[in-house]
Scaffold this motif. Structure first.
Motif, PDB file in Angstrom:
ATOM      1  N   ARG A  32      37.910  31.744  29.348  1.00  0.00           N
ATOM      2  CA  ARG A  32      38.650  32.816  30.004  1.00  0.00           C
ATOM      3  C   ARG A  32      37.636  33.730  30.682  1.00  0.00           C
ATOM      4  NH1 ARG A  32      43.701  32.466  27.662  1.00  0.00           N
ATOM      5  NH2 ARG A  32      44.402  34.549  28.194  1.00  0.00           N
ATOM      6  N   ILE A  33      37.849  33.987  31.956  1.00  0.00           N
ATOM      7  CA  ILE A  33      36.922  34.774  32.773  1.00  0.00           C
ATOM      8  C   ILE A  33      37.612  36.054  33.197  1.00  0.00           C
ATOM      9  CG2 ILE A  33      35.591  34.823  34.922  1.00  0.00           C
ATOM     10  CD1 ILE A  33      35.523  31.713  34.713  1.00  0.00           C
ATOM     11  N   PRO A  58      31.046  40.811  35.329  1.00  0.00           N
ATOM     12  CA  PRO A  58      31.744  39.592  34.888  1.00  0.00           C
ATOM     13  C   PRO A  58      31.539  39.317  33.400  1.00  0.00           C
ATOM     14  CG  PRO A  58      29.674  39.002  35.934  1.00  0.00           C
ATOM     15  CD  PRO A  58      29.761  40.502  35.998  1.00  0.00           C
ATOM     16  N   PHE A  59      32.606  38.830  32.769  1.00  0.00           N
ATOM     17  CA  PHE A  59      32.592  38.460  31.360  1.00  0.00           C
ATOM     18  C   PHE A  59      33.320  37.127  31.193  1.00  0.00           C
ATOM     19  CE2 PHE A  59      32.311  43.032  31.589  1.00  0.00           C
ATOM     20  CZ  PHE A  59      31.421  43.399  30.580  1.00  0.00           C
ATOM     21  N   ALA A  60      33.043  36.452  30.083  1.00  0.00           N
ATOM     22  CA  ALA A  60      33.754  35.224  29.765  1.00  0.00           C
ATOM     23  C   ALA A  60      33.853  35.074  28.255  1.00  0.00           C
ATOM     24  CB  ALA A  60      33.055  34.008  30.368  1.00  0.00           C
ATOM     25  N   PRO A  97      39.854  38.603  38.429  1.00  0.00           N
ATOM     26  CA  PRO A  97      38.864  37.786  37.727  1.00  0.00           C
ATOM     27  C   PRO A  97      37.941  36.990  38.642  1.00  0.00           C
ATOM     28  CG  PRO A  97      41.006  36.735  37.625  1.00  0.00           C
ATOM     29  CD  PRO A  97      41.228  38.083  38.256  1.00  0.00           C
ATOM     30  N   LEU A  98      38.170  37.059  39.929  1.00  0.00           N
ATOM     31  CA  LEU A  98      37.370  36.336  40.907  1.00  0.00           C
ATOM     32  C   LEU A  98      37.047  37.269  42.062  1.00  0.00           C
ATOM     33  CD1 LEU A  98      36.296  33.446  41.741  1.00  0.00           C
ATOM     34  CD2 LEU A  98      38.457  33.175  42.973  1.00  0.00           C
ATOM     35  N   GLY A 133      45.212  38.421  38.213  1.00  0.00           N
ATOM     36  CA  GLY A 133      44.557  38.472  36.913  1.00  0.00           C
ATOM     37  C   GLY A 133      45.566  38.722  35.801  1.00  0.00           C
ATOM     38  N   PRO A 134      45.118  39.125  34.616  1.00  0.00           N
ATOM     39  CA  PRO A 134      43.826  39.732  34.278  1.00  0.00           C
ATOM     40  C   PRO A 134      42.676  38.761  34.052  1.00  0.00           C
ATOM     41  CG  PRO A 134      45.198  39.614  32.329  1.00  0.00           C
ATOM     42  CD  PRO A 134      46.053  39.128  33.470  1.00  0.00           C
ATOM     43  N   VAL A 135      42.994  37.488  33.772  1.00  0.00           N
ATOM     44  CA  VAL A 135      41.944  36.519  33.486  1.00  0.00           C
ATOM     45  C   VAL A 135      42.147  35.279  34.337  1.00  0.00           C
ATOM     46  CG1 VAL A 135      41.497  37.288  31.121  1.00  0.00           C
ATOM     47  CG2 VAL A 135      43.281  35.569  31.543  1.00  0.00           C
ATOM     48  N   LEU A 136      41.060  34.569  34.526  1.00  0.00           N
ATOM     49  CA  LEU A 136      41.105  33.214  35.068  1.00  0.00           C
ATOM     50  C   LEU A 136      40.916  32.293  33.875  1.00  0.00           C
ATOM     51  CD1 LEU A 136      39.015  31.919  38.125  1.00  0.00           C
ATOM     52  CD2 LEU A 136      39.739  30.481  36.240  1.00  0.00           C
TER      53      LEU A 136
END
Length: 276
Positions: free
Chosen positions: A2-3, A14-16, A61-62, A178-181
């Motif tokens: 999850r990014i 950026p976080f994952a 997220p991108l 988003g919130p996540v990819l």
């Protein structure tokens, strides 16, 4: 994987998180998550990166999205509610990448708008080039992951002002993302996801991606016949029934309204409507 990206607009970090659920700071690995760095991020060993708890505003997220390709009338129930025929081929239109904002950012009601509408959509994020794919079976290898898109639309601009749909689709802030990819390997079946949208707490859309006229793999294959899909491109795959355009019991959006969106496994969004 999850990014996510956190921080003020233009300053996101950026976080994952991997299967252990621990968020890691991607900054030692990449400057940001873009089409150019997606493969690096998805192939990374997150365990060697520092654990970090993201805080603050949630951004898209991108970053630096290439293009946003949208598919119209791609749910059977949505076509029915608008009185439209099921299309023989996917209906395509474009949104400018600068319509993309964070999942919880405010959406600006355009000046002169009387028919700003909501549309929850599954977004497909391209991870590798798709050019003249020979069949839908080749499409899965080109998909990096999935996210939520809110394809906000101004129906009077779109349908009553002449020309193509662009005028009603490209107003500022009209694509919360988003919130996540979520990486493609974590989505077992993109054609079995529930989508829901509420306005001021009332459920307006409650559908499933199983109702798509053209599935995800078909769309990626089909679009690749007309344009090259590159890493960092996004496809908004259509919306189920329940939009204001197809309802007699719900007004269009106004400043002060709150829209909440969720898709199974992909998180949730919340936007307040404000005046432009």
């Amino acid at each position: 994987m999850r990014i996510a990206r956190y921080g003020e607009p233009g300053q996101e970090r950026p976080f994952a998180a991997g299967s252990d659920g621990v968020w890691r700071d991607l900054s030692p690995l990449v400057d940001d998550v873009t089409g150019a760095t997606l493969a690096t991020v998805l192939d990374a060993d997150l365990s060697v990166l520092p654990a970090a708890q993201p805080e603050g505003r949630v951004g898209p997220p991108l970053a630096r999205i290439g293009k946003v390709i949208c598919v119209g009338l791609n749910y059977r129930d949505h076509a029915a509610e608008t009185g439209a025929d099921i299309p023989d081929e996917p209906i395509l239109f474009m949104k400018a990448p600068d319509t993309v904002v964070g999942p919880d950012d405010s959406v600006r009601i355009p000046q002169g708008s009387m028919k700003t509408d909501w549309e929850v959509e599954l977004a497909v994020v391209i991870g590798s080039q798709a050019r003249y794919l020979s069949s839908p079976a080749e499409a899965a290898a080109c998909i990096a992951g999935y996210a939520i898109s809110h394809d906000v639309s101004e129906r009077a601009f779109q349908l009553e002002r002449g020309g193509q749909w662009d005028k009603g689709k490209n107003c500022e802030t009209f694509n919360p993302f988003g919130p996540v990819l979520v990486s493609a390997d974590e989505v077992t079946d993109p054609q079995a996801l529930g989508l829901r949208l509420r306005v001021n707490g009332a459920v307006m859309q409650d559908g499933t991606t199983a109702d798509m006229v053209f599935g995800v793999d078909h769309l990626v294959w089909y679009i690749s016949q007309f344009m090259v899909l590159r890493p960092g491109d996004v496809i908004n795959t259509g919306t189920p029934a329940g939009v204001a355009l197809g309802r007699a019991d719900a007004p269009y959006l106004r400043a002060g309204d709150v829209v909440e969106i969720e898709i199974d496994g992909l998180g949730a969004q919340r936007q307040e409507m404000v005046s432009a």
